[in-house]
Structure formats: C-alpha cells, structure tokens
Design an enzyme around this catalytic site. Structure first.
Site, PDB file in Angstrom:
ATOM      1  N   ALA A  69       0.896  -1.142   0.067  1.00 15.12           N
ATOM      2  CA  ALA A  69      -0.116  -0.051   0.021  1.00 15.12           C
ATOM      3  C   ALA A  69       0.980   1.301  -0.040  1.00 15.12           C
ATOM      4  O   ALA A  69       1.997   1.501   0.806  1.00 15.12           O
ATOM      5  CB  ALA A  69      -0.966  -0.149   1.350  1.00 15.12           C
ATOM      6  N   ASP A  70       0.462   2.177  -0.933  1.00 15.21           N
ATOM      7  CA  ASP A  70       1.115   3.389  -0.892  1.00 15.21           C
ATOM      8  C   ASP A  70       0.989   4.117   0.120  1.00 15.21           C
ATOM      9  O   ASP A  70      -0.164   4.713   0.282  1.00 15.21           O
ATOM     10  CB  ASP A  70       0.965   4.197  -2.364  1.00 15.21           C
ATOM     11  CG  ASP A  70       1.774   5.400  -2.803  1.00 15.21           C
ATOM     12  OD1 ASP A  70       2.110   6.183  -1.767  1.00 15.21           O
ATOM     13  OD2 ASP A  70       2.040   5.529  -3.665  1.00 15.21           O
ATOM     14  N   PHE A  71       2.132   4.536   1.014  1.00 18.68           N
ATOM     15  CA  PHE A  71       1.664   5.512   2.274  1.00 18.68           C
ATOM     16  C   PHE A  71       1.433   6.862   1.863  1.00 18.68           C
ATOM     17  O   PHE A  71       0.606   7.268   2.783  1.00 18.68           O
ATOM     18  CB  PHE A  71       3.009   5.599   3.107  1.00 18.68           C
ATOM     19  CG  PHE A  71       4.382   5.695   2.693  1.00 18.68           C
ATOM     20  CD1 PHE A  71       5.027   4.428   2.835  1.00 18.68           C
ATOM     21  CD2 PHE A  71       4.783   6.615   1.927  1.00 18.68           C
ATOM     22  CE1 PHE A  71       6.345   4.615   2.372  1.00 18.68           C
ATOM     23  CE2 PHE A  71       6.206   6.592   1.466  1.00 18.68           C
ATOM     24  CZ  PHE A  71       7.005   5.615   1.726  1.00 18.68           C
ATOM     25  N   ASN A 100     -10.369  -3.642   0.103  1.00 23.19           N
ATOM     26  CA  ASN A 100      -9.481  -4.789   0.323  1.00 23.19           C
ATOM     27  C   ASN A 100     -10.434  -5.882   0.347  1.00 23.19           C
ATOM     28  O   ASN A 100      -9.794  -7.049  -0.186  1.00 23.19           O
ATOM     29  CB  ASN A 100      -9.145  -4.811   1.805  1.00 23.19           C
ATOM     30  CG  ASN A 100      -8.054  -5.415   2.312  1.00 23.19           C
ATOM     31  OD1 ASN A 100      -7.775  -6.374   2.035  1.00 23.19           O
ATOM     32  ND2 ASN A 100      -7.051  -4.532   2.938  1.00 23.19           N
ATOM     33  N   LEU A 125      -0.068  -5.790   1.389  1.00 26.71           N
ATOM     34  CA  LEU A 125      -1.284  -6.406   0.538  1.00 26.71           C
ATOM     35  C   LEU A 125      -1.003  -7.032  -0.863  1.00 26.71           C
ATOM     36  O   LEU A 125      -1.520  -8.131  -1.236  1.00 26.71           O
ATOM     37  CB  LEU A 125      -2.431  -5.349   0.235  1.00 26.71           C
ATOM     38  CG  LEU A 125      -3.699  -5.578  -0.434  1.00 26.71           C
ATOM     39  CD1 LEU A 125      -4.278  -6.821   0.265  1.00 26.71           C
ATOM     40  CD2 LEU A 125      -4.724  -4.563  -0.673  1.00 26.71           C
ATOM     41  N   GLU A 157      -4.424  -9.566   6.534  1.00 23.75           N
ATOM     42  CA  GLU A 157      -5.457  -9.257   5.450  1.00 23.75           C
ATOM     43  C   GLU A 157      -5.011 -10.075   3.963  1.00 23.75           C
ATOM     44  O   GLU A 157      -3.919 -10.736   4.087  1.00 23.75           O
ATOM     45  CB  GLU A 157      -5.395  -7.788   4.893  1.00 23.75           C
ATOM     46  CG  GLU A 157      -4.040  -7.315   4.714  1.00 23.75           C
ATOM     47  CD  GLU A 157      -4.036  -5.845   4.761  1.00 23.75           C
ATOM     48  OE1 GLU A 157      -3.652  -5.296   3.435  1.00 23.75           O
ATOM     49  OE2 GLU A 157      -4.291  -4.984   5.539  1.00 23.75           O
TER      50      GLU A 157
HETATM   51  N1  CO8 Z   1       4.469   3.733  -0.730  1.00 17.35           N
HETATM   52  C1  CO8 Z   1       4.958   5.053  -1.389  1.00 17.35           C
HETATM   53  N2  CO8 Z   1       6.212   5.194  -1.644  1.00 17.35           N
HETATM   54  C2  CO8 Z   1       6.870   3.992  -1.260  1.00 17.35           C
HETATM   55  C3  CO8 Z   1       6.506   2.832  -0.631  1.00 17.35           C
HETATM   56  C4  CO8 Z   1       5.330   2.725  -0.307  1.00 17.35           C
HETATM   57  N3  CO8 Z   1       4.523   1.757   0.337  1.00 17.35           N
HETATM   58  N4  CO8 Z   1       7.623   1.803  -0.790  1.00 17.35           N
HETATM   59  C5  CO8 Z   1       8.696   2.569  -1.401  1.00 17.35           C
HETATM   60  N5  CO8 Z   1       8.648   3.767  -1.873  1.00 17.35           N
HETATM   61  C6  CO8 Z   1       9.193   4.846  -2.125  1.00 17.35           C
HETATM   62  C7  CO8 Z   1      10.084   5.689  -1.232  1.00 17.35           C
HETATM   63  O1  CO8 Z   1       9.414   6.698  -0.696  1.00 17.35           O
HETATM   64  C8  CO8 Z   1      11.273   5.826  -2.061  1.00 17.35           C
HETATM   65  O2  CO8 Z   1      10.773   7.131  -2.641  1.00 17.35           O
HETATM   66  P1  CO8 Z   1      11.885   8.191  -2.755  1.00 17.35           P
HETATM   67  O3  CO8 Z   1      13.071   7.865  -3.728  1.00 17.35           O
HETATM   68  O4  CO8 Z   1      11.228   9.414  -3.460  1.00 17.35           O
HETATM   69  O5  CO8 Z   1      12.316   8.481  -1.318  1.00 17.35           O
HETATM   70  C9  CO8 Z   1      11.284   4.846  -3.050  1.00 17.35           C
HETATM   71  O6  CO8 Z   1      10.060   4.209  -3.197  1.00 17.35           O
HETATM   72  C10 CO8 Z   1      12.463   3.956  -2.949  1.00 17.35           C
HETATM   73  O7  CO8 Z   1      12.448   3.417  -1.449  1.00 17.35           O
HETATM   74  P2  CO8 Z   1      13.432   3.402  -0.425  1.00 17.35           P
HETATM   75  O8  CO8 Z   1      14.388   4.361  -0.677  1.00 17.35           O
HETATM   76  O9  CO8 Z   1      12.694   3.337   0.932  1.00 17.35           O
HETATM   77  O10 CO8 Z   1      14.090   1.727  -0.791  1.00 17.35           O
HETATM   78  P3  CO8 Z   1      14.733   0.916   0.247  1.00 17.35           P
HETATM   79  O11 CO8 Z   1      15.227  -0.110  -0.645  1.00 17.35           O
HETATM   80  O12 CO8 Z   1      15.580   1.763   1.133  1.00 17.35           O
HETATM   81  O13 CO8 Z   1      13.360   0.306   1.190  1.00 17.35           O
HETATM   82  C11 CO8 Z   1      11.601  -0.938   1.538  1.00 17.35           C
HETATM   83  C12 CO8 Z   1      12.738  -0.447   0.429  1.00 17.35           C
HETATM   84  C13 CO8 Z   1      11.848  -1.659   2.568  1.00 17.35           C
HETATM   85  C14 CO8 Z   1      10.593  -1.393   0.576  1.00 17.35           C
HETATM   86  C15 CO8 Z   1      10.910   0.494   1.946  1.00 17.35           C
HETATM   87  O14 CO8 Z   1      10.792   1.438   0.951  1.00 17.35           O
HETATM   88  C16 CO8 Z   1       9.817   0.233   2.875  1.00 17.35           C
HETATM   89  O15 CO8 Z   1       9.827  -0.123   4.042  1.00 17.35           O
HETATM   90  N6  CO8 Z   1       8.424   0.781   2.315  1.00 17.35           N
HETATM   91  C17 CO8 Z   1       7.342   0.634   2.701  1.00 17.35           C
HETATM   92  C18 CO8 Z   1       6.450  -0.683   2.715  1.00 17.35           C
HETATM   93  C19 CO8 Z   1       5.275  -0.956   3.364  1.00 17.35           C
HETATM   94  O16 CO8 Z   1       5.115  -0.910   4.879  1.00 17.35           O
HETATM   95  N7  CO8 Z   1       4.189  -1.040   2.635  1.00 17.35           N
HETATM   96  C20 CO8 Z   1       2.729  -1.205   3.273  1.00 17.35           C
HETATM   97  C21 CO8 Z   1       2.475  -2.539   3.607  1.00 17.35           C
HETATM   98  S1  CO8 Z   1       1.068  -3.000   4.211  1.00 17.35           S
HETATM   99  C22 CO8 Z   1       0.003  -3.230   3.221  1.00 17.35           C
HETATM  100  O17 CO8 Z   1       0.119  -3.040   1.897  1.00 17.35           O
HETATM  101  C23 CO8 Z   1      -1.412  -3.164   3.814  1.00 17.35           C
HETATM  102  C24 CO8 Z   1      -2.164  -1.860   3.593  1.00 17.35           C
HETATM  103  C25 CO8 Z   1      -3.590  -1.861   3.680  1.00 17.35           C
HETATM  104  C26 CO8 Z   1      -4.244  -0.890   2.919  1.00 17.35           C
HETATM  105  C27 CO8 Z   1      -5.008  -1.217   1.758  1.00 17.35           C
HETATM  106  C28 CO8 Z   1      -5.882  -0.244   1.444  1.00 17.35           C
HETATM  107  C29 CO8 Z   1      -6.708  -0.722   0.144  1.00 17.35           C
END
Ligand code: CO8
Length: 279
Positions: A69-71, A100, A125, A157
C-alpha cells in the site's frame, strides 16, 4: 477486448491464452494506492470473463515486485474528511474494508490459472496477493515476502490468515508474522512455494519476464487448456469456503485498528522515514 479505463501504474495485454498484467511504476517500488488495487481487481475480472484466456500472468518492473500500500494514498485517505463520512467507521469502511475485501475476493474466486513472475520483494497487501497465486516463479534468490502487520498496527489481510499457514506451515507463519520478519527465499523454496528460480540479475526484470513468458508458451503447447481450468476449479474447491470466510473476518477485525488510528500514525512514520521494517 472490452473497454477498461487506463491506469498509469498498471498495464495489460493479451498474448494467446495469457492475460498479462504488469506493474509499471518502479520508481516507488510499485507501491499501489487503493484505487490501483481496485483497478487490478477489475483487470482480473476482465481476464475471468474472456473465454480465450486460460492463464493470468502477474509481472512487475524494476527491483521490487511491489512495496504494498502506498503510504501517500493512506495519508490522502486520512485527510479525506469530506461531509460524505458520518464517522471514522464510515470513512474506513469505504477507504479500507470495501477495497480490501473486493480485491481479495477477486483473487480468491479467479477462475484462470494465476501465475506470478516474482522479480523481487513483495510487501503487505501485494505480498498477500502473491500468496493467492497458483504458481510462482522467481527471478533470483533476492526475493522475499514481508507482511509487516505487527509493525504497522494491522492484522492479517488478503486471506493471509489462511494462505500463509497453508503454503508455509503454521509455526513458520506465526514466527514470521509475530516478529515482523520476511518469508525469505530459503523459506519459499523449502515449502516449494517457488516452482523455479531463473537465477537472473536483479537489474534485468524485462529479460526475466520475457524468458518466463517464452517458457510458459512452450509449456502449454499441445495441452487441452479447458482441462487446466477444470483442474483449477477442483483444486480451488479445497479451500474456497475458508478463504471467503477469512476475507470477511480479516477486514472486520482490521477496521477497529483503522478507526483507532494506530496504522495511520505508523504509516506516517514510515513515510517520513522515522520507522523502518527490519529486513
Ligand atoms: N508507498 C509509497 N512510496 C514508497 C513505498 C510505499 N509503500 N515503498 C517505497 N516507496 C518509495 C520510497 O518513498 C522511495 O521514494 P523516494 O526515492 O522518492 O524517497 C522509493 O520508493 C524507494 O524506496 P526506499 O528508498 O525506501 O528503498 P529501500 O530499498 O531503502 O527500502 C522498502 C525499500 C523496505 C520497501 C521501504 O521502501 C519500505 O519499507 N516501504 C514501505 C513498505 C510498506 O510498509 N508497505 C505497506 C505494507 S502494508 C499493506 O500493504 C496493507 C495496507 C492495507 C491498506 C490497503 C488499502 C486498500
């Protein structure tokens, strides 16, 4: 092909019996907003309805399959304080529960054989959807699946309360989920989750996708493809009832967490890089 709206993060095409869906937003590691997950579901429905399609192939691009999921999308939903929502419950029923439950349901009931071309890690997800695929091939041994629910103030989920114990074993699932640890390549191969590792460098996702598709075309040559769908229907019947039940239970359990607000606080920390997942 029937008309479908476009989405700049997800493309699709048909090649013979294959309906190919590709995530094409590598710059943010193929993170998906709620609307993107809905679009993915709509594409699966399109594949489902097409009588010439027998396999639905999920491909991605870049170094991650999808970071979940995109934060930024979650932050948008949080700020969504329009008069249309009478309460926080009403807001999260719309922004979380309905979306979902829909995308999970579409994957659970999909009638075509679901093949995942796992080019890299998948999170949240998106990783749940990978675990709902029938066949998974990996690009190399750098792949992992992370379900960071304990780190984000969420619960299982996307059917993971069933799919993970089913595919990786109950105790491994407990250990990985409780301590927010990834299901790494070793776990995936020990449990035969991955059917083949293509051993290709991480920089070469397009070559992996092309090689895998070529191999699949060879594999289906001479087959009577309706048999494949007939077998999928029977294999699916083993667990479909449990998946339907857990889909509803998972979102209803999760709703309390969204209304309470803990996932929002934690997603916001993730977005501002104050919180990280332990990998
Ligand atoms: N959302 C938005 N942007 C993201 C995401 C994300 N989930 N993941 C990575 N990015 C972006 C980063 O912000 C970064 O952008 P920028 O270069 O502009 O700073 C770029 O992608 C590269 O990411 P990193 O620099 O962080 O790369 P790393 O290799 O250091 O780390 C990781 C990779 C470990 C994946 C890290 O980016 C991270 O932890 N991301 C978040 C992952 C996460 O927690 N996702 C959510 C999971 S929970 C879920 O999906 C259920 C939610 C239910 C809601 C559903 C609604 C329908």
């Amino acid at each position: 092909m029937p008309e479908i709206r476009q989405n700049e993060k997800i493309s699709h095409r048909i090649e013979g019996p294959f309906f190919i869906i590709q995530l094409i937003n590598p710059d943010n590691l193929n993170a998906l907003e709620g609307e993107d997950y809905i679009y993915l579901g709509e594409l699966l429905e399109l594949a489902d309805k097409n009588p010439d399609v027998y396999f639905t192939i999920l491909q991605s691009s870049g170094r991650f399959f999808s970071s979940g999921a995109d934060f930024k999308g979650i932050a948008k939903a949080q700020e969504d304080n329009g008069a249309k929502y009478a309460s926080e419950t009403s807001k999260w029923l719309s922004n979380f529960v309905a979306r979902n439950v829909y995308v999970t349901d579409v994957f659970i009931k999909h009638s075509k054989v679901l093949v995942c071309c796992l080019n890299g890690p998948a999170i949240g997800l998106s990783a749940a959807l990978v675990a709902l695929c029938d066949i998974v091939y990996s690009m190399n041994d750098k792949v992992y699946l992370l379900y960071p629910f304990a780190n984000l103030g969420l619960v299982t989920e996307g059917g993971t309360a069933i799919s993970l114990p089913l595919k990786f074993g109950a105790n491994t699932t407990y250990e990985r989920l409780m301590f927010n640890k990834p299901f790494n390549y070793d776990i995936m191969t020990k449990s035969a989750f991955i059917s083949k590792n293509f051993n290709m460098p991480s920089s070469n996702t397009e070559a992996f996708n092309a090689e895998l598709l070529k191999e699949l075309k060879g594999k289906v040559e001479g087959l009577y493809l309706p048999s494949c769908l007939g077998m999928k229907k029977l294999l699916k019947s083993n667990h479909i009832g449990s998946f339907n039940e857990i889909n509803s239970m998972e979102v209803n359990e999760s709703l309390k967490y969204w209304v309470d607000g803990e996932p929002l606080r934690r997603f916001s920390q993730l977005g501002s890089k104050q919180r990280k997942h332990r990998l």
